[in-house]
Design an enzyme around this catalytic site. Structure first.
Site, PDB file in Angstrom:
ATOM      1  N   GLU A  44     -44.769  68.979  69.821  1.00  0.00           N
ATOM      2  CA  GLU A  44     -45.025  69.687  71.072  1.00  0.00           C
ATOM      3  C   GLU A  44     -45.018  71.178  70.741  1.00  0.00           C
ATOM      4  O   GLU A  44     -44.062  71.668  70.134  1.00  0.00           O
ATOM      5  CB  GLU A  44     -43.929  69.371  72.095  1.00  0.00           C
ATOM      6  CG  GLU A  44     -44.244  70.030  73.416  1.00  0.00           C
ATOM      7  CD  GLU A  44     -43.194  69.805  74.498  1.00  0.00           C
ATOM      8  OE1 GLU A  44     -42.243  69.042  74.277  1.00  0.00           O
ATOM      9  OE2 GLU A  44     -43.359  70.437  75.562  1.00  0.00           O
ATOM     10  N   ARG A 272     -33.208  60.805  63.139  1.00  0.00           N
ATOM     11  CA  ARG A 272     -33.480  62.225  62.946  1.00  0.00           C
ATOM     12  C   ARG A 272     -32.718  62.766  61.761  1.00  0.00           C
ATOM     13  O   ARG A 272     -31.635  62.290  61.460  1.00  0.00           O
ATOM     14  CB  ARG A 272     -32.907  63.027  64.113  1.00  0.00           C
ATOM     15  CG  ARG A 272     -33.635  62.965  65.317  1.00  0.00           C
ATOM     16  CD  ARG A 272     -33.011  63.804  66.410  1.00  0.00           C
ATOM     17  NE  ARG A 272     -34.038  63.832  67.406  1.00  0.00           N
ATOM     18  CZ  ARG A 272     -34.847  64.855  67.632  1.00  0.00           C
ATOM     19  NH1 ARG A 272     -34.661  65.993  67.030  1.00  0.00           N
ATOM     20  NH2 ARG A 272     -35.819  64.767  68.506  1.00  0.00           N
ATOM     21  N   LYS A 282     -34.990  72.773  69.288  1.00  0.00           N
ATOM     22  CA  LYS A 282     -35.906  73.891  69.482  1.00  0.00           C
ATOM     23  C   LYS A 282     -35.443  74.799  70.616  1.00  0.00           C
ATOM     24  O   LYS A 282     -35.593  76.006  70.545  1.00  0.00           O
ATOM     25  CB  LYS A 282     -37.311  73.360  69.789  1.00  0.00           C
ATOM     26  CG  LYS A 282     -38.058  72.944  68.533  1.00  0.00           C
ATOM     27  CD  LYS A 282     -39.521  72.673  68.832  1.00  0.00           C
ATOM     28  CE  LYS A 282     -39.716  71.269  69.318  1.00  0.00           C
ATOM     29  NZ  LYS A 282     -41.130  70.896  69.502  1.00  0.00           N
TER      30      LYS A 282
HETATM   31  P1  ATP Z   1     -38.262  68.508  71.795  1.00  0.00           P
HETATM   32  O1  ATP Z   1     -39.040  67.241  72.044  1.00  0.00           O
HETATM   33  O2  ATP Z   1     -36.865  68.491  72.265  1.00  0.00           O
HETATM   34  O3  ATP Z   1     -38.989  69.756  72.143  1.00  0.00           O
HETATM   35  P2  ATP Z   1     -38.496  67.742  69.059  1.00  0.00           P
HETATM   36  O4  ATP Z   1     -37.700  68.325  67.956  1.00  0.00           O
HETATM   37  O5  ATP Z   1     -38.434  66.293  69.340  1.00  0.00           O
HETATM   38  O6  ATP Z   1     -38.072  68.614  70.253  1.00  0.00           O
HETATM   39  P3  ATP Z   1     -41.345  67.498  68.783  1.00  0.00           P
HETATM   40  O7  ATP Z   1     -42.343  68.575  68.750  1.00  0.00           O
HETATM   41  O8  ATP Z   1     -41.431  66.493  69.868  1.00  0.00           O
HETATM   42  O9  ATP Z   1     -39.963  68.201  68.827  1.00  0.00           O
HETATM   43  O10 ATP Z   1     -41.302  66.771  67.383  1.00  0.00           O
HETATM   44  C1  ATP Z   1     -42.444  66.395  66.680  1.00  0.00           C
HETATM   45  C2  ATP Z   1     -42.146  65.212  65.822  1.00  0.00           C
HETATM   46  O11 ATP Z   1     -41.106  65.532  64.904  1.00  0.00           O
HETATM   47  C3  ATP Z   1     -41.667  64.044  66.636  1.00  0.00           C
HETATM   48  O12 ATP Z   1     -42.301  62.885  66.172  1.00  0.00           O
HETATM   49  C4  ATP Z   1     -40.196  64.002  66.389  1.00  0.00           C
HETATM   50  O13 ATP Z   1     -39.718  62.703  66.482  1.00  0.00           O
HETATM   51  C5  ATP Z   1     -40.079  64.578  64.984  1.00  0.00           C
HETATM   52  N1  ATP Z   1     -38.791  65.230  64.809  1.00  0.00           N
HETATM   53  C6  ATP Z   1     -38.255  66.198  65.575  1.00  0.00           C
HETATM   54  N2  ATP Z   1     -37.027  66.530  65.152  1.00  0.00           N
HETATM   55  C7  ATP Z   1     -36.757  65.751  64.083  1.00  0.00           C
HETATM   56  C8  ATP Z   1     -35.643  65.627  63.193  1.00  0.00           C
HETATM   57  N3  ATP Z   1     -34.545  66.360  63.333  1.00  0.00           N
HETATM   58  N4  ATP Z   1     -35.736  64.710  62.205  1.00  0.00           N
HETATM   59  C9  ATP Z   1     -36.839  63.983  62.047  1.00  0.00           C
HETATM   60  N5  ATP Z   1     -37.921  64.052  62.837  1.00  0.00           N
HETATM   61  C10 ATP Z   1     -37.896  64.922  63.851  1.00  0.00           C
HETATM   62 MG    MG Z   2     -39.812  65.445  70.996  1.00  0.00          MG
END
Ligand code: ATP
Ligand code: MG
Length: 578
Positions: A44, A272, A282
């Site tokens: 995102e 994660r 984020k």
């Molecule tokens: P948010 O959704 O809270 O804004 P997010 O860290 O999940 O934050 P995304 O942009 O949705 O951000 O993440 C993109 C991809 O990266 C998703 O598939 C997510 O599952 C993966 N991802 C995010 N954080 C992690 C992490 N700490 N370890 C492994 N994969 C991650």
């Molecule tokens: Mg996410």
């Protein structure tokens, strides 16, 4: 594993296999997707990528590479309130820097808004979605709890015609923001709360970076995500564990749309990445930037990819780290020492060795002629036979590291002391004859030494040995530089959890010593034009790189990427770091 897969394990690169790859192997063996493997990385664009995202990138793009498949880059841009073009650009840059290529497959969930809208009409037509006039608060209140069923909305049994009419008018902008939503019509008593008539559309007059003002209704992430995968022909939709209990909802949507194999994505969840002494949210990283706790998203202390790049981390090291930690089904915290291990492994092989004095002490070599300059030859990297040598100027006045001299040396201190002889790396032997002190403070300000002219190159005809070897720079030739040393951003291993437990702000655990700036450093002349993007080993100090923002020809600035050894781990072992 009891089931034998006759084909060679696909993860050739690591030589290991894991549950994600096993599931893909099983699909391939069963012919579920006709042997096709198509993944995606779906960020995102609401912030910069961090090391956790790197894990996901390495997994998704890595699997595509290993199986001869493809990986898309798709921006999940369904929430224009928090999304910005700046983030889109930074994400692309970071994925490329990590060494991956989405080729022509750059997509946006917003590309599918029209298609998603049509899908939603289809659901309404099947009686599987409805327009709800309740307020957000009412919807929340009637959702129930994990132990208590929710209550049906009074608008749940509207006719298909009325729902269609209202949905179309929602789209055309007839209703106020927040006045109506579209919900899936599933089951308000479902044990899984995600299935209690989840919201699919909200009314929100918000400019979108990609679609401009074309839409005043936006799909929720839950509605957009699985369908976007389906539209793109994703076979294996790999995501993190928190989506495990959304999977029944995503499957429900796909059932409702009659999605069948070989085009129906299979969702696979993994844990994660959590790293110690930092945070990975984020939202919080954005707070650190906005509130000025760090200098920006690319502050070298940040766990962001751009921060690590600015700090001098190499993409190889980050990739190797991500591969080595593997994927699992249980959340855990990885020690940052693991990442630093891979970094040192990589930099040790590649980084040119140079000399830099961070806390200079002046040394005058009294028997060396004034005005004379010799060029001594120094190897660039003993680990790399092709790295060659360079010439270093040597002269009468040099700087050594202040901590390399002790007036009253303790046992096992083998460096310079009054009357003692040491080797200057690549140059000669010197002996300390006199210590000059500041008349008022008594601080040591200068050492008067002599050198052995026979000791050029670091050995003497009589083969006499010295125990200490010091790095140094020639005073007239050295370049003044600023050096920034970094420590962990937080002083506790798990700031987010601890903040919650102790009812404090996570920012209260920021490490006040995470940055030390040394302004009086002297570095060897070859570093004057050190290119940004190169990481050097400053002998005995660790790995350093020119700062991509602040370094200039006139005022070079170096970041310490990582120290030579894991001094922290050693301290912890000896119990010294409470
Ligand atoms: P948010 O959704 O809270 O804004 P997010 O860290 O999940 O934050 P995304 O942009 O949705 O951000 O993440 C993109 C991809 O990266 C998703 O598939 C997510 O599952 C993966 N991802 C995010 N954080 C992690 C992490 N700490 N370890 C492994 N994969 C991650
Ligand atoms: Mg996410």
């Amino acid at each position: 594993m009891d089931k034998q897969n006759p084909s060679e394990p696909a993860s050739r690169e690591t030589g290991t296999t894991d549950f994600v790859r096993s599931l893909i192997d099983a699909d391939n063996a069963a012919g579920t997707y006709d042997g096709k493997v198509h993944t995606r990385f779906p960020p995102e664009p609401n912030g910069y990528l961090h090391i956790g995202h790197a894990k996901s990138i390495v997994l998704n793009f890595g699997i595509a590479e290993e199986y001869g498949g493809k990986c898309n880059l798709r921006f999940d841009d369904t929430n224009p309130e928090k999304e910005e073009v700046e983030y889109i650009e930074s994400i692309k840059e970071d994925v490329r820097w990590l060494g991956f290529d989405w080729e022509e497959r750059l997509f946006f969930a917003s590309d599918y808004f029209e298609q998603l809208y049509e899908f939603a009409e289809r659901l309404i037509q099947k009686g599987l979605a409805y327009v709800d006039d309740q307020s957000a608060d009412q919807i929340r209140e009637t959702r129930g709890t994990p132990t208590e069923a929710g209550r049906n909305s009074p608008f749940r049994d509207r006719t298909i015609e009325e729902n269609l009419d209202l949905f179309r008018r929602m789209r055309s902008g007839e209703f106020a923001d927040g006045s109506r939503v579209v919900r899936a019509r599933i089951d308000m008593a479902a044990p899984n709360i995600n299935l209690r008539d989840p919201i699919m559309y909200r009314i929100r007059r918000q400019h979108h970076p990609n679609t401009g003002d074309a839409w005043c209704i936006y799909p929720t992430y839950d509605w957009a995500h699985g369908q976007s995968d389906w539209i793109e022909g994703i076979t294996h939709s790999i995501c993190t564990l928190e989506f495990e209990n959304h999977r029944p909802l995503y499957d429900w949507f796909l059932d409702a749309l009659d999605a069948a194999a070989p085009n129906r994505p299979r969702q696979i969840e993994f844990a994660r990445l959590n790293l110690g002494y930092t945070i990975m949210s984020k939202r919080r990283l954005l707070e650190l930037v906005r509130e000025g706790h760090v200098s920006g998203w690319d502050d070298p202390r940040m766990p962001t990819i751009c921060g690590m790049r600015r700090r001098g981390y190499s993409p190889e090291a980050v990739r190797n780290f991500c591969r080595s930690i593997g994927v699992s089904k249980t959340n855990s915290q990885i020690d940052i020492a693991m990442l630093e291990f891979h970094l040192r492994e990589d930099l040790n092989r590649r980084a040119p060795r140079v000399m830099a004095v961070l806390d200079p002490l002046k040394v005058v070599i009294e028997n060396y002629p004034e005005g004379k300059v010799e060029q001594v030859e120094a190897d660039n990297n003993p680990e790399d036979p092709d790295a060659g040598t360079r010439l270093l100027p040597f002269s009468r006045v040099i700087y050594i590291e202040r901590e390399d001299f002790r007036e009253d040396p303790p046992k096992k201190f083998f460096r310079l002391a009054p009357g003692r002889e040491v080797r200057l790396k690549h140059a000669c032997y010197i002996t300390c004859n006199e210590v000059v002190k500041h008349p008022v403070t008594g601080d040591v300000v200068e050492l008067r030494c002599s050198y052995d002219p026979e000791s050029a190159g670091g050995t003497t005809p009589d083969g006499r040995k010295v125990k200490g070897t010091l790095h140094w720079v020639s005073a007239d030739h050295a370049v003044d530089a600023e050096v920034r040393l970094y420590d962990r951003l937080f002083s506790v291993a798990n700031p987010a959890d601890q903040a919650q437990r102790e009812g404090r702000e996570y920012t209260s655990y920021l490490n006040p010593e995470s940055l030390s700036v040394l302004k009086q450093c002297k570095v060897e002349p070859s570093l004057r034009e050190a290119p940004v993007g190169t990481t050097f080993q400053f002998l005995r100090h660790g790995y350093f790189c020119p700062d991509s923002r602040d370094s200039s020809l006139d005022a070079p600035v170096f970041n310490r990427t990582v120290s030579l050894r894991d001094s922290w781990a050693k301290l912890e072992q000896s119990g010294a770091a409470g």
